[in-house]
Design a protein around this motif. Structure first.
Motif, mmCIF file in Angstrom:
data_model
loop_
_atom_site.group_PDB
_atom_site.id
_atom_site.type_symbol
_atom_site.label_atom_id
_atom_site.label_comp_id
_atom_site.label_asym_id
_atom_site.label_seq_id
_atom_site.Cartn_x
_atom_site.Cartn_y
_atom_site.Cartn_z
ATOM 1 N N GLU A 2 0.840 -1.179 0.000
ATOM 2 C CA GLU A 2 0.000 0.000 0.000
ATOM 3 C C GLU A 2 0.887 1.245 0.000
ATOM 4 N N PHE A 3 0.300 2.358 -0.437
ATOM 5 C CA PHE A 3 1.087 3.599 -0.465
ATOM 6 C C PHE A 3 1.515 4.028 0.932
ATOM 7 N N LEU A 71 7.656 6.181 -6.976
ATOM 8 C CA LEU A 71 6.278 5.700 -6.979
ATOM 9 C C LEU A 71 5.347 6.677 -6.258
ATOM 10 N N LEU A 72 5.778 7.165 -5.115
ATOM 11 C CA LEU A 72 4.956 8.114 -4.369
ATOM 12 C C LEU A 72 4.794 9.420 -5.136
ATOM 13 N N ARG A 74 4.887 9.846 -8.354
ATOM 14 C CA ARG A 74 3.974 9.639 -9.485
ATOM 15 C C ARG A 74 2.534 9.547 -9.011
ATOM 16 N N ALA A 75 2.333 8.912 -7.878
ATOM 17 C CA ALA A 75 0.971 8.820 -7.333
ATOM 18 C C ALA A 75 0.436 10.204 -6.987
ATOM 19 N N GLU A 76 1.293 11.039 -6.392
ATOM 20 C CA GLU A 76 0.872 12.398 -6.047
ATOM 21 C C GLU A 76 0.602 13.217 -7.301
ATOM 22 N N ALA A 78 -0.384 11.964 -10.160
ATOM 23 C CA ALA A 78 -1.641 11.455 -10.722
ATOM 24 C C ALA A 78 -2.840 12.034 -9.983
ATOM 25 N N CYS A 79 -2.745 12.144 -8.665
ATOM 26 C CA CYS A 79 -3.843 12.723 -7.893
ATOM 27 C C CYS A 79 -4.032 14.199 -8.239
#
Length: 295
Positions: A2-3, A71-72, A74-76, A78-79
């Motif tokens: 999980e993130f 990864l984090l 890119r997730a941020e 994307a959000c």
């Protein structure tokens, strides 16, 4: 994985101390320890060495650290992108337009929107009204600027502005010497009209304007775009009735005169699919300079 596991891992990798990392994450130490154990089990490698000397990254942990941060990030990203798209700050707007809007402030409208929405790509496509309707139904356009509000049920519209119709004559035509043109004086003239196929409603309106004055226009030529109609008139091939915007097109050899009779104005409408997302469309319509888009 999980993130939150990645966030816990990166905090511990920086602090190298369970107590400080837990305090930084605003959690207690036991959930942090459990999360790290779960992450290691998911990765399949030991990420930290723990002994009486403290906490250290293993070679596997050091290698994992940069990828975890990426990864984090890119997730941020994307959000953030999703929020921007929802807010209408990012995206792509496919805009159809009829030629008359070019001479009624459309460039100022586009510039105002692009200034306030620099991350939005606007693609503009000149099409006659019927082609825009077909493109909207086929989901090839997001918004159309058309000359009719007689639309299929799947489409919605709102009025933008209207402008008078003018008589358009070859510059050397005898009637061009008049300040106002009585419509009946055009009854024996060859007419050049907007294509019936390109905009059935608009074509029918011009014919109806003439019929109310006691004649049907003697159709000589048709054009799929109003600029083509004005160009044919300028070359002496006939007369027409056109929206007032085209007197600003700068076509040499065409003369524009007000009509002597009071007739319904030429109107432009915004049209879109009822089931389409509306944030970009609404923001684009909201930036229209009201004064600039009036004849």
């Amino acid at each position: 994985m999980e993130f939150r596991h990645l966030r816990y891992f990166l905090a511990l990798a920086e602090e190298l101390h369970y107590g400080r990392a837990a305090q930084r994450l605003a959690i207690s130490q036991p959930p942090l320890s459990v999360a790290i154990q779960q992450l290691e089990a998911s990765v399949g490698a030991r990420l930290f060495d723990r002994d009486s000397k403290g906490v250290r990254l293993t070679p596997a942990g050091a290698a994992f650290r940069d990828s975890a941060q990426t990864l984090l990030d890119r997730a941020e990203d994307a959000c953030a992108l999703a929020r921007d798209v929802q807010a209408g700050e990012v995206g792509r707007l496919r805009l159809g337009f009829v030629g008359s809007t070019l001479f009624n402030g459309m460039s100022a409208w586009l510039q105002a929107f692009q200034a306030s929405h620099p991350k939005v790509e606007v693609v503009v496509i000149e099409l006659n009204s019927q082609d825009q309707i077909d493109a909207l139904l086929g989901e090839e356009l997001d918004l159309g600027l058309v000359h009719t509000d007689r639309l299929p049920p799947a489409l919605a519209s709102q009025p933008l502005y209207d402008e008078p119709f003018l008589a358009c004559l070859p510059a050397g035509h005898p009637l061009a010497a008049l300040e106002r043109i009585p419509l009946a004086s055009l009854s024996d003239q060859p007419f050049i009209l907007f294509s019936r196929k390109g905009s059935p409603d608009y074509h029918a309106r011009i014919v109806e304007i003439c019929r109310r004055q006691g004649f049907y226009p003697r159709l000589q030529h048709e054009g799929r775009h109003w600029l083509s109609v004005v160009s044919l008139v300028s070359q002496g091939l006939g007369v027409s009735i056109v929206p007032a915007a085209f007197q600003r097109a700068g076509i040499q050899g065409a003369a524009f005169r007000p009509l002597a009779e009071a007739i319904d104005a030429s109107a432009v409408f915004a049209a879109w699919r009822r089931d389409s997302a509306g944030v970009l469309r609404e923001q684009f319509l909201a930036t229209r300079p009201g004064a600039a888009l009036r004849a």
